[in-house]
Design a protein around this motif. Sequence first.
Motif, PDB file in Angstrom:
ATOM      1  N   GLU A 215       7.670   1.542 -14.236  1.00  9.78           N
ATOM      2  CA  GLU A 215       8.667   2.352 -15.052  1.00  9.78           C
ATOM      3  C   GLU A 215       8.158   3.593 -14.970  1.00  9.78           C
ATOM      4  OE1 GLU A 215       9.757   0.769 -18.749  1.00  9.78           O
ATOM      5  OE2 GLU A 215      10.515  -1.143 -17.811  1.00  9.78           O
TER       6      GLU A 215
ATOM      7  N   LEU B 157       2.043   3.021  -9.238  1.00 11.87           N
ATOM      8  CA  LEU B 157       2.512   2.369  -8.154  1.00 11.87           C
ATOM      9  C   LEU B 157       1.824   1.824  -7.058  1.00 11.87           C
ATOM     10  CD1 LEU B 157       5.511   1.654  -7.256  1.00 11.87           C
ATOM     11  CD2 LEU B 157       5.929   3.902  -6.324  1.00 11.87           C
TER      12      LEU B 157
ATOM     13  N   THR C  85       1.000  -2.048  -5.983  1.00 11.35           N
ATOM     14  CA  THR C  85       1.526  -2.575  -4.807  1.00 11.35           C
ATOM     15  C   THR C  85       0.121  -2.919  -4.114  1.00 11.35           C
ATOM     16  OG1 THR C  85       3.040  -0.741  -4.682  1.00 11.35           O
ATOM     17  CG2 THR C  85       2.343  -1.495  -2.501  1.00 11.35           C
TER      18      THR C  85
ATOM     19  N   ALA D 151      10.908  -3.061 -15.819  1.00  9.72           N
ATOM     20  CA  ALA D 151       9.890  -3.447 -14.653  1.00  9.72           C
ATOM     21  C   ALA D 151       9.218  -4.537 -14.980  1.00  9.72           C
ATOM     22  CB  ALA D 151       8.939  -2.198 -14.512  1.00  9.72           C
TER      23      ALA D 151
ATOM     24  N   GLY E 131      13.165   0.633  -5.827  1.00 12.75           N
ATOM     25  CA  GLY E 131      13.546   0.263  -7.275  1.00 12.75           C
ATOM     26  C   GLY E 131      15.152   0.164  -7.560  1.00 12.75           C
TER      27      GLY E 131
ATOM     28  N   ILE F 100      13.195   2.410 -12.873  1.00 12.79           N
ATOM     29  CA  ILE F 100      12.253   1.432 -12.067  1.00 12.79           C
ATOM     30  C   ILE F 100      11.722   1.960 -10.766  1.00 12.79           C
ATOM     31  CG2 ILE F 100      12.012  -1.033 -11.118  1.00 12.79           C
ATOM     32  CD1 ILE F 100      12.424  -1.287 -14.103  1.00 12.79           C
TER      33      ILE F 100
ATOM     34  N   GLU G 270       6.477  -3.540  -9.565  1.00  7.06           N
ATOM     35  CA  GLU G 270       7.600  -2.670 -10.117  1.00  7.06           C
ATOM     36  C   GLU G 270       6.764  -1.969 -11.121  1.00  7.06           C
ATOM     37  OE1 GLU G 270      11.955  -4.972  -9.636  1.00  7.06           O
ATOM     38  OE2 GLU G 270      10.918  -4.931 -11.686  1.00  7.06           O
TER      39      GLU G 270
ATOM     40  N   ARG H  61       6.244  -8.340  -9.592  1.00  2.00           N
ATOM     41  CA  ARG H  61       7.056  -7.771  -8.363  1.00  2.00           C
ATOM     42  C   ARG H  61       6.785  -6.585  -7.628  1.00  2.00           C
ATOM     43  NH1 ARG H  61      12.648  -9.729 -10.734  1.00  2.00           N
ATOM     44  NH2 ARG H  61      12.859  -7.381 -11.006  1.00  2.00           N
TER      45      ARG H  61
ATOM     46  N   ARG I 248       5.827  -6.253 -13.376  1.00  6.35           N
ATOM     47  CA  ARG I 248       4.555  -5.663 -12.415  1.00  6.35           C
ATOM     48  C   ARG I 248       4.244  -6.912 -11.315  1.00  6.35           C
ATOM     49  NH1 ARG I 248       2.121  -1.306 -13.796  1.00  6.35           N
ATOM     50  NH2 ARG I 248       0.012  -1.733 -12.849  1.00  6.35           N
TER      51      ARG I 248
ATOM     52  N   CYS J 269       9.670   0.789  -7.081  1.00  4.00           N
ATOM     53  CA  CYS J 269       8.806  -0.362  -6.453  1.00  4.00           C
ATOM     54  C   CYS J 269       8.946  -0.016  -5.022  1.00  4.00           C
ATOM     55  CB  CYS J 269       9.759  -1.686  -6.511  1.00  4.00           C
ATOM     56  SG  CYS J 269       9.165  -3.007  -5.754  1.00  4.00           S
TER      57      CYS J 269
ATOM     58  N   THR K 291       8.650  -1.436  -1.813  1.00  5.85           N
ATOM     59  CA  THR K 291       9.368  -2.524  -1.135  1.00  5.85           C
ATOM     60  C   THR K 291       8.725  -2.532   0.368  1.00  5.85           C
ATOM     61  OG1 THR K 291      11.318  -1.317  -0.433  1.00  5.85           O
ATOM     62  CG2 THR K 291      11.193  -2.752  -2.352  1.00  5.85           C
TER      63      THR K 291
END
Length: 153
Positions: free
Chosen positions: A26, A111, A115, A18, A83, A35, A24, A22, A20, A37, A39
């Motif tokens: 784990e 998460l 974010t 992962a 992810g 992973i 991401e 970006r 972080r 994420c 988005t």
Amino acid sequence: MHSFGDHPGREPATLRRANRHRGEVEAMIDGERRILCLTLGALAELETAFGADSLSDLAARFSSGRLKSADLIRILSCGLRGGGNRVSDADVAGMAVEGGVAGAAAVVGALLTVTFSPGGAPGGAPGGAMGGPTNGGAAERGAQAEKADAPFP
């Protein structure tokens, strides 16, 4: 013969780590390192699911720290799909997260922190990336609950 992490009918475990930066994180889910994420697509899905009018509204909802188990499933599902994992909410509802419910809460907290916090680091400046509230320390509360073997902080 299956290669490392392969399961019939499932996506193989990820071999990358992962990032972080970006957004991401784990998590060990169903015995595989995955992973997650959030988005933009995942965030849009969460806005719709939670009836939020904006990212700030979404962050405000999460900052309360009062998430239902269905909320954890939805956030984990969106994070897993973001992810690159091909899973449905129903798939995730049947998966085991390392650490049980407290572990799932800690993953969701991490998460949300990565974010919504500036730079994606826990303990970032107040206000989150969108100028709204952060996740209210859900990652820290999740970690404390995990240590105390309690389902919630």
